[in-house]
Design an enzyme around this catalytic site. Structure first.
Site, PDB file in Angstrom:
ATOM      1  N   LYS A   1       0.845  -1.206   0.000  1.00  0.00           N
ATOM      2  CA  LYS A   1       0.000   0.000   0.000  1.00  0.00           C
ATOM      3  C   LYS A   1       0.880   1.256   0.000  1.00  0.00           C
ATOM      4  O   LYS A   1       2.078   1.165   0.292  1.00  0.00           O
ATOM      5  CB  LYS A   1      -0.922  -0.024   1.225  1.00  0.00           C
ATOM      6  CG  LYS A   1      -0.190  -0.029   2.558  1.00  0.00           C
ATOM      7  CD  LYS A   1      -1.114  -0.406   3.719  1.00  0.00           C
ATOM      8  CE  LYS A   1      -0.352  -0.413   5.033  1.00  0.00           C
ATOM      9  NZ  LYS A   1      -1.164  -0.955   6.146  1.00  0.00           N
TER      10      LYS A   1
ATOM     11  N   ARG B   1     -10.664  -0.561  14.566  1.00  0.00           N
ATOM     12  CA  ARG B   1     -10.347   0.267  13.409  1.00  0.00           C
ATOM     13  C   ARG B   1     -11.171  -0.213  12.217  1.00  0.00           C
ATOM     14  O   ARG B   1     -11.986   0.503  11.688  1.00  0.00           O
ATOM     15  CB  ARG B   1      -8.843   0.218  13.126  1.00  0.00           C
ATOM     16  CG  ARG B   1      -8.397   1.198  12.076  1.00  0.00           C
ATOM     17  CD  ARG B   1      -6.889   1.196  11.889  1.00  0.00           C
ATOM     18  NE  ARG B   1      -6.394  -0.022  11.260  1.00  0.00           N
ATOM     19  CZ  ARG B   1      -5.158  -0.158  10.773  1.00  0.00           C
ATOM     20  NH1 ARG B   1      -4.298   0.844  10.860  1.00  0.00           N
ATOM     21  NH2 ARG B   1      -4.766  -1.291  10.224  1.00  0.00           N
TER      22      ARG B   1
ATOM     23  N   TYR C   1      15.840  30.719   8.306  1.00  0.00           N
ATOM     24  CA  TYR C   1      14.664  31.489   8.721  1.00  0.00           C
ATOM     25  C   TYR C   1      14.633  31.706  10.229  1.00  0.00           C
ATOM     26  O   TYR C   1      14.961  30.816  11.002  1.00  0.00           O
ATOM     27  CB  TYR C   1      13.387  30.748   8.327  1.00  0.00           C
ATOM     28  CG  TYR C   1      13.036  30.848   6.860  1.00  0.00           C
ATOM     29  CD1 TYR C   1      12.792  32.075   6.256  1.00  0.00           C
ATOM     30  CD2 TYR C   1      12.930  29.697   6.090  1.00  0.00           C
ATOM     31  CE1 TYR C   1      12.452  32.147   4.904  1.00  0.00           C
ATOM     32  CE2 TYR C   1      12.582  29.757   4.742  1.00  0.00           C
ATOM     33  CZ  TYR C   1      12.349  30.990   4.159  1.00  0.00           C
ATOM     34  OH  TYR C   1      12.015  31.060   2.835  1.00  0.00           O
TER      35      TYR C   1
HETATM   36  C1  LIG Z   1      -0.391  -1.895   6.871  1.00  0.00           C
HETATM   37  C2  LIG Z   1      -0.954  -3.185   7.272  1.00  0.00           C
HETATM   38  C3  LIG Z   1      -0.170  -4.344   7.315  1.00  0.00           C
HETATM   39  C4  LIG Z   1       1.336  -4.298   7.215  1.00  0.00           C
HETATM   40  O1  LIG Z   1       1.824  -3.829   8.450  1.00  0.00           O
HETATM   41  P1  LIG Z   1       3.382  -3.697   8.774  1.00  0.00           P
HETATM   42  O2  LIG Z   1       3.401  -3.286  10.196  1.00  0.00           O
HETATM   43  O3  LIG Z   1       3.890  -2.635   7.861  1.00  0.00           O
HETATM   44  O4  LIG Z   1       4.015  -5.003   8.524  1.00  0.00           O
HETATM   45  C5  LIG Z   1      -0.794  -5.552   7.528  1.00  0.00           C
HETATM   46  N1  LIG Z   1      -2.126  -5.625   7.735  1.00  0.00           N
HETATM   47  C6  LIG Z   1      -2.918  -4.529   7.757  1.00  0.00           C
HETATM   48  C7  LIG Z   1      -4.367  -4.672   8.006  1.00  0.00           C
HETATM   49  C8  LIG Z   1      -2.361  -3.273   7.533  1.00  0.00           C
HETATM   50  O5  LIG Z   1      -3.146  -2.181   7.563  1.00  0.00           O
END
Ligand SMILES: *Cc1c(COP(=O)(O)O)cnc(C)c1O
Length: 343
Positions: free
Chosen positions: A33, A128, A242
């Site tokens: 992602k 969540r 700045y």
């Molecule tokens: C982002 C995510 C992962 C991966 O998590 P990491 O901590 O980056 O390994 C796995 N499962 C879900 C549901 C996520 O949102």
């Protein structure tokens, strides 16, 4: 050239995926992602697929459709946000597998795309995403009779191995899924490191592939070298940047480097941030600007042409510490202006 070079070590990335897979002894998916955590979806996903990854996870259907273009037919592409209104055509045309989060999503899915594969995401305490007990109980038998490819949940505290939440969520997940014949998945990177009780049929590492904590033994994947545009002498009492926040206490040499907060170098990290040239650490001085940063290079034997923000001398997580944040945020903020080089 004034653009910083972000170098991504593909061998290290693949090693991290293989090593996490080997640790789990179950199938290993790959979470890509947010443009593969800022490193570039196309090169990262293609390399993982060549290395044997067959299951990928993204946050939203649009990312899934882009990934299907890259990977072609075959690999399973799972979408964490499930089947949202407006996603149907993407899910059908790109052959995505939504992780359904509610009864509403389930109804939308089976009505619009009957027979199309789906997963179920359960809430085991993080609050969540995912179905709670009562929802799951209501449609469990219906779901199990269809094209259900994965039942998953997500841990809230897996980066803290001793946290009591881990065992609580594990127990809830087992109770909610006991006896089903669909494949199950609970562990991201942190959960994978918690041990075999957490592995089930598939692990879903993200950050560990990209070299970040909590995977302490990860091979580093990212390095970031920023060119020096100009170096000047500054006398006692003169200021840099700045708002005059830094005042020279003695005669100083100040390098101005070509990156700033527009490139994801968080402005608030200024007072504690360092860069490196070889093994010498050099501090950031003054405010981080949009496109430039002042660095005190007084005392270096040679004038550097570039300075390293991330690399062998300081990790993504060290840099995250400068801003009191986590490696995930540093990676996903990496600027679009960097020249990405895959080695
Ligand atoms: C982002 C995510 C992962 C991966 O998590 P990491 O901590 O980056 O390994 C796995 N499962 C879900 C549901 C996520 O949102």
């Amino acid at each position: 050239m004034a653009s910083a070079v972000l170098s991504i070590d593909m061998t290290a990335l693949i090693d991290n995926w293989r090593n996490l897979s080997a640790m789990a002894k179950s199938d290993a998916g790959a979470v890509v992602k947010a443009d593969a955590y800022g490193l570039g979806l196309k090169p990262v996903a293609s390399a993982l697929a060549r290395a044997g990854a067959r299951t990928f996870f993204v946050a939203m259907a649009e990312e899934g459709a882009a990934l299907r273009q890259i990977l072609g037919k075959g690999p399973q592409i799972n979408v964490f946000s499930g089947h949202m209104e407006g996603d149907t055509a993407l899910i059908r045309d790109a052959d995505l597998t939504p992780m359904l989060n509610s009864i509403d999503q389930m109804l939308r899915h089976v009505e619009t795309l009957p027979g199309h594969a789906f997963g179920i995401q359960l809430d085991t305490g993080m609050n969540r995403l995912g179905m709670e007990d009562a929802e799951w109980a209501a449609l469990r038998d219906v779901a199990l009779g269809q094209n259900l490819t994965l039942v998953m949940s997500h841990l809230a505290c897996a980066d803290a191995p001793d946290h009591a939440m881990n065992a609580r969520q594990l127990q809830t997940f087992v109770e909610m899924t006991d006896g089903i014949d669909a494949p199950r998945s609970l562990a991201a990177t942190g959960g994978t490191l918690l041990g075999s009780d957490y592995h089930f049929d598939m692990i879903r590492p993200g950050i560990g592939l990209y070299g970040g904590l909590p995977y302490v033994d990860a091979r580093p994947v990212v390095s970031l070298h920023i060119p020096v545009i100009q170096i000047r002498d500054v006398s006692v009492g003169e200021t840099v940047g700045y708002s005059n926040t830094w005042v020279a206490r003695g005669p100083s040499r100040i390098a101005t480097i070509a990156a700033g907060y527009a490139d994801g170098i968080i402005r608030g990290m200024g007072p504690s941030a360092h860069l490196h040239t070889g093994s010498s650490a050099v501090p950031v001085v003054g405010r981080i600007s949009m496109d430039m940063i002042g660095v005190d290079v007084t005392g270096l034997a040679e004038e550097p042409e570039t300075l390293e923000l991330i690399g062998p001398h300081q990790s993504v997580d060290t840099v995250a510490g400068f801003a009191d944040t986590i490696g995930y945020e540093i990676l996903t903020s990496l600027g679009a202006r960097y020249k990405r080089v895959y080695v």
